[in-house]
Design a protein around this motif. Sequence first.
Motif, PDB file in Angstrom:
ATOM      1  N   CYS A  85       0.814  -1.224   0.000  1.00 43.08           N
ATOM      2  CA  CYS A  85       0.000   0.000   0.000  1.00 43.08           C
ATOM      3  C   CYS A  85       0.841   1.264   0.000  1.00 43.08           C
ATOM      4  O   CYS A  85       0.333   2.350   0.276  1.00 43.08           O
ATOM      5  CB  CYS A  85      -0.923  -0.004   1.220  1.00 43.08           C
ATOM      6  SG  CYS A  85      -2.063  -1.383   1.263  1.00 43.08           S
ATOM      7  N   ARG A  86       2.119   1.155  -0.350  1.00 44.33           N
ATOM      8  CA  ARG A  86       3.001   2.327  -0.288  1.00 44.33           C
ATOM      9  C   ARG A  86       2.681   3.360  -1.356  1.00 44.33           C
ATOM     10  O   ARG A  86       2.878   4.543  -1.145  1.00 44.33           O
ATOM     11  CB  ARG A  86       4.464   1.900  -0.396  1.00 44.33           C
ATOM     12  CG  ARG A  86       4.929   1.153   0.859  1.00 44.33           C
ATOM     13  CD  ARG A  86       6.335   0.668   0.727  1.00 44.33           C
ATOM     14  NE  ARG A  86       6.341  -0.409  -0.260  1.00 44.33           N
ATOM     15  CZ  ARG A  86       7.418  -1.080  -0.626  1.00 44.33           C
ATOM     16  NH1 ARG A  86       8.586  -0.773  -0.102  1.00 44.33           N
ATOM     17  NH2 ARG A  86       7.341  -2.044  -1.506  1.00 44.33           N
ATOM     18  N   LYS A  87       2.193   2.933  -2.514  1.00 49.76           N
ATOM     19  CA  LYS A  87       1.875   3.877  -3.589  1.00 49.76           C
ATOM     20  C   LYS A  87       0.370   3.875  -3.839  1.00 49.76           C
ATOM     21  O   LYS A  87      -0.261   2.825  -3.833  1.00 49.76           O
ATOM     22  CB  LYS A  87       2.574   3.472  -4.884  1.00 49.76           C
ATOM     23  CG  LYS A  87       4.064   3.652  -4.857  1.00 49.76           C
ATOM     24  CD  LYS A  87       4.632   3.331  -6.220  1.00 49.76           C
ATOM     25  CE  LYS A  87       6.123   3.510  -6.251  1.00 49.76           C
ATOM     26  NZ  LYS A  87       6.664   3.159  -7.567  1.00 49.76           N
ATOM     27  N   GLY A  88      -0.161   5.028  -4.094  1.00 47.32           N
ATOM     28  CA  GLY A  88      -1.571   5.139  -4.457  1.00 47.32           C
ATOM     29  C   GLY A  88      -2.503   4.721  -3.350  1.00 47.32           C
ATOM     30  O   GLY A  88      -2.146   4.666  -2.180  1.00 47.32           O
ATOM     31  N   ARG A  89      -3.725   4.406  -3.737  1.00 44.57           N
ATOM     32  CA  ARG A  89      -4.769   4.063  -2.774  1.00 44.57           C
ATOM     33  C   ARG A  89      -5.297   2.647  -2.955  1.00 44.57           C
ATOM     34  O   ARG A  89      -6.182   2.221  -2.225  1.00 44.57           O
ATOM     35  CB  ARG A  89      -5.915   5.064  -2.890  1.00 44.57           C
ATOM     36  CG  ARG A  89      -5.453   6.471  -2.566  1.00 44.57           C
ATOM     37  CD  ARG A  89      -6.610   7.434  -2.592  1.00 44.57           C
ATOM     38  NE  ARG A  89      -6.129   8.791  -2.457  1.00 44.57           N
ATOM     39  CZ  ARG A  89      -6.020   9.416  -1.305  1.00 44.57           C
ATOM     40  NH1 ARG A  89      -6.336   8.811  -0.192  1.00 44.57           N
ATOM     41  NH2 ARG A  89      -5.588  10.657  -1.275  1.00 44.57           N
ATOM     42  N   ARG A  90      -4.760   1.956  -3.936  1.00 44.08           N
ATOM     43  CA  ARG A  90      -5.188   0.589  -4.185  1.00 44.08           C
ATOM     44  C   ARG A  90      -4.004  -0.347  -3.955  1.00 44.08           C
ATOM     45  O   ARG A  90      -2.943  -0.146  -4.528  1.00 44.08           O
ATOM     46  CB  ARG A  90      -5.681   0.460  -5.616  1.00 44.08           C
ATOM     47  CG  ARG A  90      -6.189  -0.891  -5.952  1.00 44.08           C
ATOM     48  CD  ARG A  90      -6.748  -0.893  -7.352  1.00 44.08           C
ATOM     49  NE  ARG A  90      -6.856  -2.257  -7.806  1.00 44.08           N
ATOM     50  CZ  ARG A  90      -7.544  -2.636  -8.832  1.00 44.08           C
ATOM     51  NH1 ARG A  90      -8.200  -1.737  -9.539  1.00 44.08           N
ATOM     52  NH2 ARG A  90      -7.590  -3.880  -9.176  1.00 44.08           N
TER      53      ARG A  90
END
Length: 149
Positions: A85-90
């Motif tokens: 979950c480090r990048k974006g929201r998905r």
Amino acid sequence: MRIVVQRVSRGKVTVDGQVTGEIGRGFVLLIGVTHEDTMQDVDYLVDKVVNLRVFEDEAGKMNLSLLDIGGALLSISQFTLYGDCRKGRRPNFMDAAKPDFANQYYESFNEKARSLGVQVETGVFGAMMDVELVNDGPVTLLLESKRTF
């Protein structure tokens, strides 16, 4: 391999309205498998889980293992433990093993625990499951066979 260990006074998993596993005192395990896991990871984590000294002795200290108390395991497959979950929201699930591979290692974990005399109840691999538990303590731990954080 990653395992969320929750010490419980009871736990139950239901699939399509049918109870597939139910335990009293012991651990509810959420088990995630990655594509780089080996049977050495399984062996390491089975040994770690059944010998974790997190149950209270007569003096009230966390000094007893699952084996010491005759506790049970409720084992639930959980690919989302490898959600990044480090990048974006998905979440990105690229680190989660493919289902056939993951199921083989999940089942091996359960069988190895059973071979040590532990009662192991399970959910259904890949199914939508309703998991109920009463976390005792609460005590919740994260175990990994490889240090990644």
